[in-house]
Scaffold this active site. Structure first.
Site, PDB file in Angstrom:
ATOM      1  N   ASP A  78       1.637  11.516  -2.959  1.00  0.00           N
ATOM      2  CA  ASP A  78       2.341  10.345  -2.440  1.00  0.00           C
ATOM      3  C   ASP A  78       1.641   9.040  -2.797  1.00  0.00           C
ATOM      4  OD1 ASP A  78       0.296  11.408  -0.729  1.00  0.00           O
ATOM      5  OD2 ASP A  78       0.798   9.832   0.702  1.00  0.00           O
ATOM      6  N   GLU A  79       2.405   7.992  -2.757  1.00  0.00           N
ATOM      7  CA  GLU A  79       1.937   6.601  -2.754  1.00  0.00           C
ATOM      8  C   GLU A  79       0.930   6.244  -3.847  1.00  0.00           C
ATOM      9  OE1 GLU A  79       2.480   5.025   1.714  1.00  0.00           O
ATOM     10  OE2 GLU A  79       0.643   6.170   1.416  1.00  0.00           O
ATOM     11  N   CYS A  80       1.336   6.411  -5.093  1.00  0.00           N
ATOM     12  CA  CYS A  80       0.496   5.915  -6.191  1.00  0.00           C
ATOM     13  C   CYS A  80       0.986   4.516  -6.539  1.00  0.00           C
ATOM     14  CB  CYS A  80       0.647   6.815  -7.413  1.00  0.00           C
ATOM     15  SG  CYS A  80      -0.285   8.333  -7.239  1.00  0.00           S
TER      16      CYS A  80
END
Ligand code: TNX
Length: 683
Positions: free
Chosen positions: A320-322
């Site tokens: 998640d959330e790069c």
């Protein structure tokens, strides 16, 4: 049959039903159980629990069942105060547990979890095809136990029960705030009580690497503050979970949320050092370098080790959330992307995920990831965990992947139990799926992210709300009645104390600490009507670090104010003219108590900087309650509120509703309803 006799028949059936109804009226109308069983028929009478209670295992018996029996007797003893941990030796046991066969050595997704529970006035029979069903049936029985006219007992009932979804999880983040093994085990006890069957354990993140690796020891040594689980502890937790019918799925989040990895192994990073374990909350830039062989050699070695440690078939790699900042800031990575025709960060991440998926599969595990890992090329075996919206769940299922819902089940967002209860895995975009696609929806997971949660208030953040998600995932989808849910939730909350889970006790200790008093009565009154404000706890906020004390009122109070909810129900009845005189009296007394509380509390709050920020919160409650009282009395005397008063009150209430000191007043919206009714009334 002519029409007349037909009508006669219908009437007599109705009459019969009415007689039956009144005969039952003395007993419970529904079961005070959560999750509610798939099928049940209530009978008459009770099975009494006395000091002679005995329980016997028949058919397949194994260690899991004998320790389940021991725990069952221990909880039952706490529920009744009768020492039952030894079996009745002088009589035939009246509680028979019959298990058809053993389960697999490692608990599988989709194992048969069904059970039959037959409670009669003089014996109980619990049967199941395998130990999982027995574990669930024992928990159901413990929830049925109540005080009766003769002491303690369980109602006569026949239950045939099984889950609606096979994946019913709770994700716990041990990285942001480390949670000791005792807290994890207590949580597993609570999960077992409500039939959750997956602990998804988020074990690494920017703020800490929490597992001992023997192969790469700098991960935990440099990547944590010394707080991590040894492999021995992990094995013990897995055993503890298995005993309770719970699988443990580990998550090692990558390629982002990995800042803690780089302190010991900077060669893994896309960005330049020096690297530190993160102390701020929010999305960090740190990312692995997905373009070099070293990264994959490392991941292969690491996953190989962890695949051994964690026996479950599923392995979560996060994803998640790069934000791509470190990738774009690295010329070598930019060059790599050009050469490999990777158009953007998402494409680079997809390249990474595909390689990691092969590594995971080579260690005989099925990969799982957050919804970002779903790309056109993603193999169908990968399980997708939907967190950014329910549409990714449907998208995954259409793509041919199995999926688990977490959107709407974020415990850290501090939403009410009814709100979470309304989130339906097969609702929203998933409702339009074909039956075959729907089958790919495995269930859901509550998520306990711990940026603003410490071991001290963990229980009050998880419980009792998680029981509601457990019911959504276990019970038939048609069960949607919030009033029934809340009534049963209150019972479950009480029962959880017998498992050592007592959020109210956590709150009390924290309130005592805030005031330095052993009975902080006036602060309790304020605490009972506020909830923590999510706006105050902002993830991106620079104000918070992992060292910020979580010791204020916001950390102490539960996510949902029971007193404010009850008051709201009363007000709804008052404004719709349905309230009884007693209810009106109760509502009025509440307002008086809230109005007068500030006089006692304010001097106390001013005594110390740890409570001084609550002065306006207490004053807000006083003002809101005073407005409420006026509106209440206007309503009673049929006096119409003037336009000016309405305007002034509206403004005050609006400001009271604004969060202060990270808490929100939950009474003000109900007062607003009273004011509206009083100003709308025609004389
Ligand atoms: C998003 S959910 C995250 C977590 C945070 C959480 C806070 C997900 C896959 N990533 O890193 O803790 O929000 O609500």
């Amino acid at each position: 049959m002519n029409r007349l006799s037909c009508r006669f028949l219908v009437t007599s059936v109705c009459l019969l039903a009415a007689c039956f109804g009144s005969a039952y009226a003395q007993g419970p109308k529904t079961l005070d159980v959560m999750p509610l069983p798939a099928n049940y028929t209530l009978g008459q009478g009770e099975f009494p629990i006395t000091g002679k209670f005995g329980i016997k295992l028949e058919g397949y018996t194994g260690q899991r069942l004998s320790s389940a029996k021991r725990r069952f007797l221990a909880v039952l003893s706490r529920e009744t105060g009768i020492p039952l941990w030894r079996e009745a030796r002088f009589r035939q046991p009246e509680f028979i547990v019959r298990t058809a066969g053993r389960g697999p050595a490692v608990q599988q997704l989709g194992e048969n979890e069904s059970y039959h529970l037959d409670v009669t006035p003089d014996r109980v029979l619990l049967t199941a095809p395998n130990p999982l069903g027995i574990l669930h049936g024992l928990q159901t029985f413990l929830q049925l136990v109540k005080r009766t006219r003769d002491g303690y007992g369980a109602p006569v009932v026949k239950i045939y029960d099984y889950p609606r979804f096979p994946w019913r999880g709770l994700m716990i983040d041990s990285s942001r705030h480390f949670l000791p093994v005792s807290a994890i085990e207590r949580t597993l006890d609570g999960m077992a009580a409500v039939k959750l069957n997956v602990l998804h354990w988020h074990l690494s993140d920017d703020q800490g690497f929490r597992v001992q690796s023997r192969k790469y020891p700098l991960l935990q040594e440099e990547g944590s503050d010394g707080l991590y689980y040894t492999q021995r502890q992990i094995r013990a937790v897995i055993r503890y979970a298995r005993d309770r019918g719970i699988r443990v799925v580990p998550e090692f989040d990558m390629p982002c949320h990995t800042q803690s990895w780089f302190v010991g192994y900077p060669q893994l990073a896309a960005g330049e050092g020096p690297h530190h374990v993160a102390i701020h909350v929010g999305v960090h830039d740190a990312a692995m370098n997905p373009t070099q062989p070293y990264t994959y050699e490392f991941i292969n070695g690491f996953i190989g080790e962890m695949a051994h440690l964690f026996p479950d078939a599923y392995f979560h790699i996060g994803g998640d959330e790069c934000n791509g900042k470190e990738w774009n800031g690295n010329p070598q990575i930019r060059h790599f992307m050009r050469v490999h025709h990777l158009a953007n960060d998402a494409a680079l991440q997809a390249y990474f995920t595909a390689k990691v998926q092969k590594i995971v599969a080579s260690h005989h595990k099925i990969m799982m990831g957050w919804d970002e890992v779903l790309q056109p090329e993603t193999p169908k075996s990968v399980v997708i965990q939907s967190w950014r919206g329910q549409s990714s769940l449907a998208k995954a299922a259409r793509h041919g992947n199995r999926a688990v819902l977490s959107t709407g089940y974020y415990l850290d967002l501090l939403e009410s139990a009814s709100r979470m209860y309304s989130v339906e895995p097969l609702g929203g975009p998933a409702a339009k799926l074909t039956p075959r696609e729907k089958k790919r929806i495995l269930g859901g997971e509550a998520c306990m992210w711990t940026e603003f949660v410490s071991p001290e208030n963990l229980d009050s953040r998880i419980w009792p709300r998680t029981a509601v998600i457990a019911e959504r995932l276990w019970s038939p989808g048609k069960m949607r009645n919030a009033a029934s849910m809340y009534a049963r939730l209150a019972v479950v909350a009480r029962k959880l104390k017998y498992y050592g889970i007592d959020p109210q006790a956590e709150t009390d200790v924290m309130l005592q600490r805030l005031t330095g008093q052993s009975d902080p009565a006036a602060l309790k009154v304020l605490a009972s009507v506020v909830k923590p404000s999510i706006r105050g706890y902002r993830r991106g906020s620079r104000e918070y670090t992992t060292f910020t004390p979580l010791n204020g009122l916001a950390a102490a109070v539960p996510p949902e104010s029971v007193a404010a909810r009850h008051f709201r129900n009363l007000v709804e009845r008052v404004v719709s003219a349905q309230a009884t005189p007693q209810e009106r009296q109760r509502a009025r007394m509440r307002l008086v108590q809230w109005r007068d509380n500030d006089a006692k509390l304010e001097p106390l709050l001013r005594q110390s900087p740890v409570t001084a920020d609550l002065v306006p919160v207490s004053k807000g409650l006083k003002e809101a309650a005073a407005i409420g009282l006026q509106a209440f009395d206007d309503l009673a005397s049929h006096t119409r509120m003037s336009v000016e008063t309405r305007r002034r009150d509206g403004k005050i209430l609006q400001s009271v509703e604004e969060p202060i000191a990270n808490v929100r007043d939950m009474v003000a919206p109900s007062v607003e309803m009273l004011v509206q009714a009083a100003s709308a009334r025609r004389n």
